[in-house]
Design a protein around this motif. Structure first.
Motif, PDB file in Angstrom:
ATOM      1  N   PRO A  87      25.709  49.742  40.712  1.00 45.30           N
ATOM      2  CA  PRO A  87      25.133  48.071  41.055  1.00 45.30           C
ATOM      3  C   PRO A  87      25.753  46.700  40.644  1.00 45.30           C
ATOM      4  N   ILE A  88      26.876  46.470  41.657  1.00 47.80           N
ATOM      5  CA  ILE A  88      27.515  45.976  41.288  1.00 47.80           C
ATOM      6  C   ILE A  88      27.923  45.456  42.573  1.00 47.80           C
ATOM      7  N   SER A  89      27.967  43.198  42.315  1.00 48.39           N
ATOM      8  CA  SER A  89      28.530  42.663  43.702  1.00 48.39           C
ATOM      9  C   SER A  89      29.729  42.481  43.783  1.00 48.39           C
ATOM     10  N   VAL A  90      30.405  42.330  45.239  1.00 49.09           N
ATOM     11  CA  VAL A  90      32.376  42.111  45.503  1.00 49.09           C
ATOM     12  C   VAL A  90      32.057  41.681  44.512  1.00 49.09           C
ATOM     13  N   LEU A  91      32.097  39.922  44.505  1.00 48.77           N
ATOM     14  CA  LEU A  91      32.814  39.078  43.409  1.00 48.77           C
ATOM     15  C   LEU A  91      32.620  39.751  41.613  1.00 48.77           C
ATOM     16  N   GLU A  92      31.191  40.217  41.681  1.00 47.93           N
ATOM     17  CA  GLU A  92      31.733  40.785  39.777  1.00 47.93           C
ATOM     18  C   GLU A  92      32.914  41.892  39.845  1.00 47.93           C
ATOM     19  N   ALA A 121      38.706  34.273  49.608  1.00 51.37           N
ATOM     20  CA  ALA A 121      38.501  34.193  50.512  1.00 51.37           C
ATOM     21  C   ALA A 121      40.146  34.471  51.830  1.00 51.37           C
ATOM     22  N   SER A 122      41.172  34.680  50.272  1.00 48.58           N
ATOM     23  CA  SER A 122      42.589  35.046  50.314  1.00 48.58           C
ATOM     24  C   SER A 122      42.812  36.365  51.239  1.00 48.58           C
ATOM     25  N   SER A 123      41.986  36.937  51.291  1.00 49.72           N
ATOM     26  CA  SER A 123      41.468  38.471  51.598  1.00 49.72           C
ATOM     27  C   SER A 123      40.520  37.869  53.077  1.00 49.72           C
ATOM     28  N   GLY A 124      40.487  37.152  53.137  1.00 50.98           N
ATOM     29  CA  GLY A 124      38.824  37.037  54.331  1.00 50.98           C
ATOM     30  C   GLY A 124      37.836  37.909  54.396  1.00 50.98           C
ATOM     31  N   ILE A 125      36.841  37.915  53.171  1.00 47.09           N
ATOM     32  CA  ILE A 125      36.111  38.374  53.081  1.00 47.09           C
ATOM     33  C   ILE A 125      35.245  37.996  51.822  1.00 47.09           C
ATOM     34  N   ALA A 126      35.425  36.186  51.551  1.00 42.57           N
ATOM     35  CA  ALA A 126      35.048  35.338  51.096  1.00 42.57           C
ATOM     36  C   ALA A 126      33.412  35.785  51.578  1.00 42.57           C
ATOM     37  N   GLY A 127      33.319  35.420  52.573  1.00 41.26           N
ATOM     38  CA  GLY A 127      31.077  36.310  52.906  1.00 41.26           C
ATOM     39  C   GLY A 127      30.363  37.440  51.946  1.00 41.26           C
ATOM     40  N   THR A 128      31.790  38.263  51.713  1.00 39.72           N
ATOM     41  CA  THR A 128      30.268  39.329  51.018  1.00 39.72           C
ATOM     42  C   THR A 128      31.091  39.657  49.455  1.00 39.72           C
ATOM     43  N   MET A 141      36.672  46.943  50.836  1.00 34.30           N
ATOM     44  CA  MET A 141      36.571  47.715  49.312  1.00 34.30           C
ATOM     45  C   MET A 141      37.412  47.817  49.379  1.00 34.30           C
ATOM     46  N   GLN A 142      38.567  48.071  49.740  1.00 28.05           N
ATOM     47  CA  GLN A 142      39.722  47.365  49.718  1.00 28.05           C
ATOM     48  C   GLN A 142      40.416  46.698  49.053  1.00 28.05           C
ATOM     49  N   ARG A 143      39.853  45.566  49.627  1.00 24.92           N
ATOM     50  CA  ARG A 143      40.689  44.448  49.710  1.00 24.92           C
ATOM     51  C   ARG A 143      39.761  43.611  48.568  1.00 24.92           C
ATOM     52  N   ALA A 144      38.743  44.231  47.856  1.00 21.71           N
ATOM     53  CA  ALA A 144      38.218  43.775  46.654  1.00 21.71           C
ATOM     54  C   ALA A 144      39.001  44.647  45.301  1.00 21.71           C
ATOM     55  N   LEU A 145      39.392  45.857  45.748  1.00 16.79           N
ATOM     56  CA  LEU A 145      39.901  46.049  44.791  1.00 16.79           C
ATOM     57  C   LEU A 145      41.474  46.033  44.579  1.00 16.79           C
ATOM     58  N   LEU A 146      41.789  45.230  45.885  1.00 17.78           N
ATOM     59  CA  LEU A 146      43.423  44.660  45.006  1.00 17.78           C
ATOM     60  C   LEU A 146      42.969  43.358  44.653  1.00 17.78           C
ATOM     61  N   LYS A 169      45.106  47.035  61.315  1.00 20.02           N
ATOM     62  CA  LYS A 169      45.226  45.502  60.952  1.00 20.02           C
ATOM     63  C   LYS A 169      45.006  45.466  59.149  1.00 20.02           C
ATOM     64  N   PHE A 170      44.256  46.412  58.636  1.00 24.09           N
ATOM     65  CA  PHE A 170      44.087  46.070  57.219  1.00 24.09           C
ATOM     66  C   PHE A 170      45.769  46.614  56.523  1.00 24.09           C
ATOM     67  N   GLU A 171      46.762  47.828  57.309  1.00 25.02           N
ATOM     68  CA  GLU A 171      47.045  47.985  56.391  1.00 25.02           C
ATOM     69  C   GLU A 171      48.496  47.068  55.989  1.00 25.02           C
ATOM     70  N   LYS A 172      48.899  46.651  58.131  1.00 23.67           N
ATOM     71  CA  LYS A 172      50.183  45.685  58.233  1.00 23.67           C
ATOM     72  C   LYS A 172      49.410  44.228  56.947  1.00 23.67           C
ATOM     73  N   GLU A 173      48.021  44.249  57.142  1.00 23.67           N
ATOM     74  CA  GLU A 173      47.954  42.868  56.056  1.00 23.67           C
ATOM     75  C   GLU A 173      48.184  43.640  54.681  1.00 23.67           C
ATOM     76  N   LEU A 174      47.395  44.381  54.099  1.00 25.99           N
ATOM     77  CA  LEU A 174      48.143  44.535  52.809  1.00 25.99           C
ATOM     78  C   LEU A 174      50.013  44.997  52.575  1.00 25.99           C
TER      79      LEU A 174
END
Length: 257
Positions: A87-92, A121-128, A141-146, A169-174
């Motif tokens: 039970p933890i948020s993406v930000l946490e 924000a730079s990962s494009g998931i600030a809204g989560t 989740m991969q963006r958050a873990l990175l 798309k994510f793989e290329k960005e990664l």
């Protein structure tokens, strides 16, 4: 300058020797791709560097990998190893990458939260940011873990199968992001997608209980045989492409080490 020096390192599980007499150095400018067959010891190698498994031999970490008591190593685990029910948020999740600096009880500062939001924000998931981590997609989740792995500004970044369960798309960005990160930190990336990582990494480490460092990102079949690394090399487009050889009993390309 070497950040990590491994000498005669072996790791055994219940009598099975997963790594045998490994010698390896990781320099501060390195971008290493770690390849090998399933069960060959790729993930075990990573865990030994992180101090997460007992080993024999010697692993020396350079003073540059420490800021006081904080160890400047970022780690992005396999997605399958992350508990989505916690039970933890993406930000946490991202902020938890600062626990080596803050400790488990110290509150995060305003600057910590701002930096975490900048990474999201730079990962494009600030809204989560406020979403439970278990409710986001695999790519998010991969963006958050990175972001968690790099929030502490590590000198060494270790990634275990970072492109699993994500779209192209994510793989290329990664890989574009990793190329940029390599200008200020060393990177070690475990992957079964050999054809892709050969176009990204600088050098390759073949792991099959033993470890052989190849001073290039291009391998021939003869070299793979010499390294006792049972994968098959094929040609694909403009980039040399290698795929894992099929073995009896292999259910997929994921490590179970």
């Amino acid at each position: 300058m070497n950040l990590v020096t491994m000498r005669d390192v072996s790791v055994a599980y219940d009598g099975y020797e997963a790594l045998r007499h490994v010698d390896l150095e990781i320099g501060d400018k390195d971008f290493l791709g770690v390849i090998g067959p399933n069960g060959g010891g790729k993930t075990t190698l990573v865990k030994a560097i992180l101090g997460a498994v007992p080993y024999t031999g010697e692993i020396r970490l350079a003073p540059e990998l420490f800021r006081g008591k904080e160890r400047l190593i970022g780690y992005m685990p396999q997605l399958s190893d992350f508990d989505r029910t916690f039970p933890i948020s993406v930000l946490e999740v991202v902020l938890s990458g600062l626990q080596g600096r803050r400790g488990f009880r110290a509150p995060y500062t305003r600057e910590d939260r701002e930096k975490a939001m900048e990474l999201l924000a730079s990962s494009g998931i600030a809204g989560t940011a406020r979403n439970p981590i278990g409710e986001v997609s695999g790519g998010q989740m991969q963006r958050a873990l990175l972001a968690r792995a790099v929030i502490s500004d590590p000198k060494l970044l270790i990634l275990d199968e970072p492109a699993n369960f994500v779209d192209n798309k994510f793989e290329k960005e990664l890989y574009r992001t990793l190329h940029e990160l390599n200008t200020r930190m060393a990177i070690v990336m475990v992957s079964h997608d050999i054809g892709t990582i050969t176009s990204v990494v600088k050098e390759i480490v073949c792991v099959n209980r033993h470890a052989h460092r190849h001073r290039s990102n291009v391998l021939t079949e003869e070299q793979l045989r010499n390294y006792d690394c049972p994968i098959q090399l094929v040609s694909h487009g403009h980039i040399p492409h290698t795929v894992l050889e099929h073995h009896p009993g292999d259910g997929c390309c994921c490590d179970h080490e």
